[in-house]
Each structure stands twice: as structure tokens, then as C-alpha cells.
Write a protein that holds these residues in place. Structure first.
Motif, PDB file in Angstrom:
ATOM      1  N   TYR A  71       1.397  -1.863  -6.316  1.00 38.15           N
ATOM      2  CA  TYR A  71       1.746  -0.605  -7.559  1.00 38.15           C
ATOM      3  C   TYR A  71       0.688   0.402  -7.193  1.00 38.15           C
ATOM      4  O   TYR A  71       0.614   1.492  -6.429  1.00 38.15           O
ATOM      5  N   VAL A  72      -0.348  -0.107  -7.442  1.00 35.51           N
ATOM      6  CA  VAL A  72      -1.722   1.254  -7.647  1.00 35.51           C
ATOM      7  C   VAL A  72      -3.088   0.568  -7.535  1.00 35.51           C
ATOM      8  O   VAL A  72      -3.415  -1.247  -7.745  1.00 35.51           O
ATOM      9  N   HIS A 114       6.002   9.759  -6.562  1.00 34.04           N
ATOM     10  CA  HIS A 114       5.445   9.308  -6.222  1.00 34.04           C
ATOM     11  C   HIS A 114       5.418   7.928  -5.081  1.00 34.04           C
ATOM     12  O   HIS A 114       5.781   7.014  -5.352  1.00 34.04           O
ATOM     13  N   ALA A 131       4.477   5.597  -1.563  1.00 32.19           N
ATOM     14  CA  ALA A 131       2.878   4.930  -1.245  1.00 32.19           C
ATOM     15  C   ALA A 131       2.099   5.781  -0.467  1.00 32.19           C
ATOM     16  O   ALA A 131       1.706   6.405  -0.153  1.00 32.19           O
ATOM     17  N   THR A 133      -1.737   4.032  -4.597  1.00 28.07           N
ATOM     18  CA  THR A 133      -0.391   3.905  -5.067  1.00 28.07           C
ATOM     19  C   THR A 133      -0.366   2.799  -3.727  1.00 28.07           C
ATOM     20  O   THR A 133      -0.185   3.942  -3.168  1.00 28.07           O
ATOM     21  N   ILE A 156       6.283   4.622  -6.980  1.00 24.96           N
ATOM     22  CA  ILE A 156       5.882   4.564  -8.471  1.00 24.96           C
ATOM     23  C   ILE A 156       6.940   5.467  -8.992  1.00 24.96           C
ATOM     24  O   ILE A 156       6.473   6.966  -8.718  1.00 24.96           O
ATOM     25  N   LEU A 162       4.884   7.574 -12.718  1.00 26.70           N
ATOM     26  CA  LEU A 162       3.042   7.480 -12.699  1.00 26.70           C
ATOM     27  C   LEU A 162       3.436   9.083 -12.582  1.00 26.70           C
ATOM     28  O   LEU A 162       2.162   9.917 -12.983  1.00 26.70           O
TER      29      LEU A 162
END
Length: 230
Positions: A127-128, A155, A157, A177, A181, A184
């Protein structure tokens, strides 16, 4: 009625005035006037033509100077940032064209030493990873749930971003990230992407965390170095 004799008729015809002739002096005079008028018109045309061309060249020169000045100012903005972390270096390319305000703020905070010693206080696998002031876990938990909703991916990676809204001395946080995602875009302003050090990001992503996604071992940013090129 008395007839007029031929001799008298001849004398009368001689007395009649013939058509007046224009003298050579008059012709020359009028030709000079016409030449002066033509010369005046030609000179006027040349004057306005040269003036218009001069203005165009001057405006073009000014425009080129302004463009050159803007390009030189733009080239002075650092294009990359090196995040030295306790796990290694992460090199990020800054997106000066699409996110100029965020980049300017980021550079300003870097020059103030804002990121030195900043910890990665939230790490969510796939995720982040987030570095900044720890404000609690609720917001990130909410993002983790929202991120699983099927929406368009904006968004990718290894993108670098910060929270939207006005930033304060404690409020400029960093997000990287670790996967595409979808959701976001409403939360973050993306202003860069990782070009080297993806393995470092993944190593940080793999650390053990508690129930609030806080790493059990402190991982932080030692310093950030701005560079024109890499």
C-alpha cells in the motif's frame, strides 16, 4: 445682302485664335510635382513598413528573452531528491511540470532541514509507507479500507506524494506508494516518483509493525539532498 469677299474671310480666319498650347515648362513643373508626390508616398510606405518590422523583431526578441529567462529559472529548480534513510538511499525524480507548488514546498522544507530525522511511522504492506508527524492511526486505516474499492488507478507504485491542504512546519509528510493505489488521488498530491532505490522502499515495507501499522523498529530519514541531475 452683301457678300463677304474671299480675302476678307481669309483675314478673319487668321484673326481667330487657335487652341492654346501647354508650354514645356508647365509640363516639367507638373512632372516634378507628381514625382515629389510619388517619392513622398514611397518614403511614407518605407517608414511604416520598417517601423512595423522593427516592432515585430523587438517583440520577438523580448519574447525570446523572457522565454530564455523563464527556462533558465526553471532549470535552476532541482530535478531530483536523494532520501538517505536508515535502510539505504531512495532517489526521487521531482515532477516540476505537473506539481510545481508541491515541488516548491518540498524544496523549501528540504532547505530548512525539515526531513532530517523524520521517522516512517506508518507502513502498510502493498500500500504505502508514510514519514512525518504521527497523528494517530485512524486516517491510514480508513485509507486502507478505501483503497480496496474498485476505482480507476491514478497512483502507481513508487510514487512520492504529500497530503493535500496547507502545510505547516509539522504538516509536510511524505508518502511513497508500494503498489498501484486506486483511491489516493483524493488524499495526496503526487509530486515525484522513485527512479532508484525501489529495493529500499520494499525493505521498509517488509518491516514488522504493530496493529496501528507503526514499525516496531525505528526507521527514519537521515537527510535529503537536492540535485540537478543524477
Amino acid at each position: 445682302m452683301a457678300r463677304i469677299k474671299p480675302q476678307a474671310l481669309l483675314q478673319q480666319s487668321k484673326r481667330k485664335k487657335g487652341p492654346s498650347r501647354i508650354s514645356a515648362t508647365t509640363i516639367v513643373f507638373y512632372m516634378l510635382i507628381l514625382a515629389l508626390i510619388g517619392f513622398f508616398l514611397f518614403a511614407t510606405y518605407r517608414y511604416w513598413s520598417n517601423r512595423s518590422r522593427f516592432r515585430s523583431q523587438n517583440q520577438l526578441a523580448v519574447s525570446e528573452h523572457e522565454t530564455s529567462y523563464a527556462d533558465s529559472k526553471k532549470s535552476e529548480i532541482p530535478g531530483y531528491a536523494v532520501l538517505d534513510t536508515s535502510k539505504g538511499s531512495i532517489i526521487v525524480e521531482l515532477n516540476k511540470d505537473n506539481s510545481p507548488e508541491a515541488v516548491d514546498e518540498f524544496i523549501d522544507f528540504c532547505q530548512k532541514g525539515h526531513f532530517k530525522g523524520m521517522l516512517f511511522h506508518r507502513v502498510i504492506k502493498h500500500y504505502v509507507i508514510q514519514a512525518g508527524d504521527n497523528q494517530g492511526a485512524g486516517a491510514t486505516e480508513d485509507w486502507n479500507l478505501r483503497g480496496k474499492q474498485p476505482t480507476s488507478v491514478k497512483h502507481e507504485a513508487f510514487m512520492l506524494g504529500t497530503s493535500k491542504g496547507k502545510h505547516t512546519n509539522k504538516g509536510f509528510d511524505l508518502f511513497i506508494t508500494t503498489a498501484p493505489i486506486p483511491d489516493l488521488n483524493e488524499k495526496l498530491i503526487v509530486f515525484g516518483r522513485v527512479v532508484r532505490g525501489e529495493d529500499v522502499v520494499q525493505e521498509i515495507e517488509e518491516v514488522d509493525t504493530d496493529e496501528h501499522y507503526k514499525p516496531k523498529v525505528s526507521i527514519g530519514i537521515l537527510d535529503v539532498t537536492l540535485k540537478q541531475k543524477i
